[in-house]
Every structure is written in C-alpha cells, then in structure tokens.
Design a protein around this motif. Sequence first.
Motif, short mmCIF file in Angstrom:
data_model
loop_
_atom_site.label_atom_id
_atom_site.label_comp_id
_atom_site.label_asym_id
_atom_site.label_seq_id
_atom_site.Cartn_x
_atom_site.Cartn_y
_atom_site.Cartn_z
N UNK A 1 0.84 -1.20 0.00
CA UNK A 1 0.00 0.00 0.00
C UNK A 1 0.87 1.25 0.00
N UNK A 2 0.39 2.31 -0.63
CA UNK A 2 1.14 3.56 -0.66
C UNK A 2 0.44 4.62 -1.49
N UNK B 1 -5.09 -10.02 2.43
CA UNK B 1 -5.71 -11.33 2.56
C UNK B 1 -6.30 -11.83 1.24
N UNK B 2 -7.05 -10.95 0.54
CA UNK B 2 -7.76 -11.40 -0.67
C UNK B 2 -7.25 -10.71 -1.95
N UNK B 3 -6.36 -9.76 -1.82
CA UNK B 3 -5.74 -9.05 -2.94
C UNK B 3 -6.69 -8.14 -3.72
N UNK C 1 -2.55 -4.29 5.16
CA UNK C 1 -3.85 -3.68 4.83
C UNK C 1 -4.90 -4.74 4.51
N UNK C 2 -6.13 -4.46 4.92
CA UNK C 2 -7.24 -5.35 4.62
C UNK C 2 -8.41 -4.53 4.07
N UNK D 1 -8.00 -15.74 0.75
CA UNK D 1 -7.99 -16.70 -0.35
C UNK D 1 -7.78 -18.11 0.19
N UNK D 2 -8.25 -19.11 -0.55
CA UNK D 2 -8.01 -20.51 -0.20
C UNK D 2 -6.53 -20.80 -0.38
#
Length: 188
Positions: free
Chosen positions: A33-34, A70-72, A129-130, A138-139
């Motif tokens: 992140x930025x 976590x999930x992109x 970050x989320x 993701x699995x």
Amino acid sequence: MTISVKDLGRSPGVMRTMHEHVPAPKDFGVALIGVPEGADLDLDLRFEAVHEGILVSGTVIAPVQGECGRCLKPIAYDEEVDVQELFYYEDAESFGTEEEEEQHRIERDVIDLEPVLRDAVVTTLPFQPVCREDCEGLCSECGARLEEDPGHHHQTVDPRWAALSGLAGSAADNSAATSTESDEREES
C-alpha cells in the motif's frame, strides 16, 4: 519538494500559511500500500518562525492505493495525517551526534519537506492492509476467494494415511459383499 522560507526571516512570531497540491514523490509507501507517484498531496501547512528555526505544522491529505493483504482486492482511500516538525537554522547549536542526525535543517533559506511528509504518511499506513476487518482471504490450496464461496473446502488426505485409504475402500466393498451373502442365507 522544497519551500523557500526567506520571507519569514529570523523574527519569532512571523507566520505564513500554505495550501497547495503537490505531486507525490516516488516510493511513497510500503509493499502492499502507498501513495502512487505523481498523485496529488493536499498540503495545508503553517510556517512559523521561532527562536531555533521554522516550525512547520498542519495536515496532509494523501490518496492511498494498494491491495488487501488477505484477498488481494484493490483498496483506495484518502489518508489525513498531521505534520509537525521544527527545521533548525543552519547556524543553530547542535545537540549531539545522534540527535543531530534526526534534526532537519534550513539550508540557504529553503526547507525540504519530502522526508518529513514521507515519515508522516508512510508511518500511518497499515503493515497488513485489509479491505474489511472480517475479510476471509484466499483458499490456501487453490486461491479461490473464500468470500465468494463460503462453503469452499478441499478433501485432503494426509500423505501418511494415503496408503490406508485404499484399504478402507476395499474393506467397505468386502463388508457389503458379506452382508449381501448373509442376507441371501437368511432368506433361504
């Protein structure tokens, strides 16, 4: 990102304000992140002459972009950060080698705001970050988004037990065959 402070002189109490949009420099963030290079940083700053130098205080609003750890999924929001830093005059006394490295100096009536803004903005960015606090991610097996398929799972067999899984299948077949034979005997 340099600002001339010659107009403030060395008279304590003299002040000026600045409200500008300036482009963000390169590498204004962390891995996930930025602030994108060239994005507008909204500066609302006050420059005030004090005995030791120029006190810079105010706020910076930076457009932050990145991806969920976590999930992109993409993340975008505006971050408002408070800034307060004292820039010492060139001929001001230094306080020792360690503290001198942390001091910002006025050089030829110009101050460089980039390191101060970088420190203020980047330190407020989340390390992980989320997109939402309850993001499932993701699995780990196939990369599917768990949010889109809540019942998603994989039948995984421990490789140490894999050889026995064949026996379980043949044992079930054998028990089915014997139960059929016993049923036939009972009928007769």
